[in-house]
Design a protein around this motif. Structure first.
Motif, mmCIF file in Angstrom:
data_model
loop_
_atom_site.group_PDB
_atom_site.id
_atom_site.type_symbol
_atom_site.label_atom_id
_atom_site.label_comp_id
_atom_site.label_asym_id
_atom_site.label_seq_id
_atom_site.Cartn_x
_atom_site.Cartn_y
_atom_site.Cartn_z
ATOM 1 N N UNK A 251 8.340 -5.240 -1.972
ATOM 2 C CA UNK A 251 9.095 -4.494 -2.987
ATOM 3 C C UNK A 251 9.411 -3.117 -2.442
ATOM 4 N N UNK B 297 -4.036 -2.356 -5.777
ATOM 5 C CA UNK B 297 -4.126 -1.683 -4.475
ATOM 6 C C UNK B 297 -5.584 -1.680 -4.032
ATOM 7 N N UNK C 108 -0.068 -6.270 -9.587
ATOM 8 C CA UNK C 108 -0.756 -6.373 -8.291
ATOM 9 C C UNK C 108 -1.704 -5.177 -8.181
ATOM 10 N N UNK D 102 -0.751 -5.763 4.921
ATOM 11 C CA UNK D 102 -0.132 -4.896 3.911
ATOM 12 C C UNK D 102 0.625 -3.763 4.579
ATOM 13 N N UNK E 149 8.114 -0.129 -2.965
ATOM 14 C CA UNK E 149 7.035 0.772 -2.576
ATOM 15 C C UNK E 149 5.792 0.050 -2.081
ATOM 16 N N UNK E 150 5.848 -1.266 -2.015
ATOM 17 C CA UNK E 150 4.655 -1.993 -1.596
ATOM 18 C C UNK E 150 5.085 -3.314 -0.973
#
Ligand SMILES: Cc1ncc(COP(=O)(O)O)c(C=O)c1O
Ligand SMILES: [Zn+2]
Lengths: 79, 416
Positions: free
Chosen positions: A39, B288, B286, A9, A41-42
């Motif tokens: 994406x 976190x 999704x 991640x 921000x992630x």
């Protein structure tokens, strides 16, 4: 040659960095991305690292030092 | 043709033989069991199921094993309790508690998944079983392995409470306490699973193991008189249980055993570890990952393998998710015990707490047929409530003293 699969991640500020490319250069491992979702921000990638076991472990450490999070492909297995 | 067709990748749809594999070689997505529903439909019926054994194995036609169950023959078929008192308290006309606190033999719903996992592991020729766990799963694997005479390794984090360690040791598996933090245990176990020819129930056997949870849905339908509920409230750790209850309900519909299923699937987590519920409430598809910090340790999975699929399942059915604080977990445990006489573990407190919230918010309505899934026994997590239940009333052994303490009148007693 052993291969291990990881789910990695990227924190927001790391998304634009060519981290996978760098790892392939800094360690004797072949990186092979199989699935990813990046994406604004992630971002995550499912990636296979192939190389000597010790070298894979060093590469994982290297990834962690660069600020990305490395988990097993299965995510949490302790349940 | 067999009832199991293949393992199929949940992401790209590639099919694999029904072996001990769990990840797609192509895209690394998770695999799940695909059935020959057309063929199963030919022989399955309500009558056939009703004349089956009084265990979850009455649904063997929809479980991923080839032969008869060789491990865990008594798991499942736990009581469906019509919770009139709790329903009245919450303002629900028709509330049920699916009571897996009394599942056989280790008092949690994990006995269902482990019965399937070890039966399948034997069919695939394994002699050694293993799991990585912080509680219920390890207890169940250790007990079933002992009964089946299989070699067993149980991996646990180094900072586990004594009671949970004992619940493994008593069955004499190899209990491996890994030095390091939770992430270290995680990574080590996934690497060990890749290295040894063992049946790691929640890793390489996971596609089969997870299917065992469907039996909670099957039993729900049958015990409600062959109908699906309007609302289901389900605790989530990895999110597997929730997705499989949805799958089980859908299978009942697919096979024509009931009409169209409209059940809303609702998920429950504790605030201290709520990656899935938080994502749902923030409208994300999704989650976190988080570092868990809650008394609901059986639900403390910070990076849940099925989190994404649980979000999808809930959204598809028009359900909701929510989370409760540790204090609300304790209140939930007490409320269930004091209204229905059922002592649940912390996961049950989470479920009851979230049920209460969803009713308050008007998401679950008075007339909705609602099932709350209570998945583990309170005797396993006594630490959570020990300071919240008061003390016994201590008196001298004399009648006068007793009568005085309880302010006894002519018509019987009061409270102290
Ligand atoms: C008592 C109890 N309830 C619920 C769960 C949640 O299961 P899942 O990981 O399938 O979401 C677990 C286990 O993890 C559990 O031990
Ligand atoms: Zn795939």
């Amino acid at each position: 040659m052993p291969s291990l699969r990881f789910h990695i991640r990227f924190p927001e500020q790391k998304i634009k960095e060519p981290i996978i490319y760098q790892i392939g250069h800094e360690y004797k491992v072949v990186t092979n991305v199989r699935r990813a979702d990046v994406r604004e921000t992630t971002g995550w990638m499912d990636v296979e690292l192939t190389g000597e076991t010790g070298e894979i472990e060093r590469a994982v450490e290297g990834l962690r030092k660069k600020g990305v999070l490395v988990d097993p492909i299965e995510l949490n297995v302790v349940e | 043709m067999a009832k199991m067709k293949a393992l199929i990748c949940r992401e790209c749809g590639k099919e694999y033989p029904t072996k001990a594999i769990h990840v797609c070689e192509l895209c690394f997505g998770p695999l799940e069991v695909k059935y020959n529903y057309e063929e199963i439909k030919q022989t399955i019926s309500r009558k056939k199921i009703e004349s089956g054994p009084h265990s979850m194995w009455r649904y063997i036609d929809l479980l991923p094993v080839e032969g008869a169950p060789s491990v865990g023959p008594h798991a499942g078929f736990t009581p469906m309790v019509r919770a009139k008192n709790l329903g009245a308290f919450l303002g629900l006309d028709e509330l049920y508690i699916k009571n897996d606190t009394v599942n056989h033999p280790t008092l949690s719903f994990k006995d269902r998944v482990v019965a399937v996992a070890l039966t399948r592991a034997r069919e695939l020729g394994f002699e050694t079983v293993a799991c990585a766990s912080t509680g219920n799963l390890a207890n169940s694997v250790a007990a079933h392995a002992a009964a089946a005479g299989m070699r067993c390794y149980v991996f646990i984090p180094g900072d586990l409470e004594a009671a949970k360690v004992l619940g493994n040791l008593i069955y004499k598996p190899n209990v491996v306490e890994v030095e390091g933090n939770y992430d270290d245990v995680n990574r080590l176990c996934s690497e060990i699973a890749g290295e040894h020819k063992w049946a790691f129930v929640n890793i390489n056997i996971r596609p089969y193991y997870a299917e065992g949870s469907k039996t909670l849905a099957f039993e729900t339908v049958e015990q409600l008189g062959w109908r699906a509920p309007d609302q289901a409230v389900i605790p989530m750790a990895s999110g597997s249980l929730l997705t499989k209850i949805k799958k089980g309900l859908q299978e009942m519909e697919t096979l024509g055993l009931i009409g169209k299923v409209k059940t809303k699937i609702n998920g429950a987590q504790a605030e201290g570890c709520s990656p899935i519920s938080t994502a749902f409430k923030e409208g994300r598809d999704f989650f976190r990952p988080v570092k868990p910090k809650t008394i609901a340790k059986s639900l403390a999975i910070g990076n849940p393998a099925d989190g994404y699929y649980a979000l999808k399942a809930t959204a598809e059915t028009g359900g909701a998710m929510d989370m409760v604080s540790d204090e609300e977990v304790v209140e939930g445990i007490k409320l269930l015990a004091q209204t229905e006489g059922i002592f649940a573990e912390t996961a049950g407190g989470v479920t009851i707490g979230v049920l209460q919230k969803l009713v308050k918010q008007g998401i679950i309505k008075k007339g909705d047929v609602t099932v709350a899934y209570i998945t583990g026994n309170g005797l396993k997590t006594q630490e959570a409530v020990i300071d919240a239940v008061g003390r016994p009333v201590r008196i001298q052994p004399s009648l006068v003293n007793f009568e005085k303490t309880f302010k006894m009148g002519k018509n019987g007693g009061g409270d102290a």
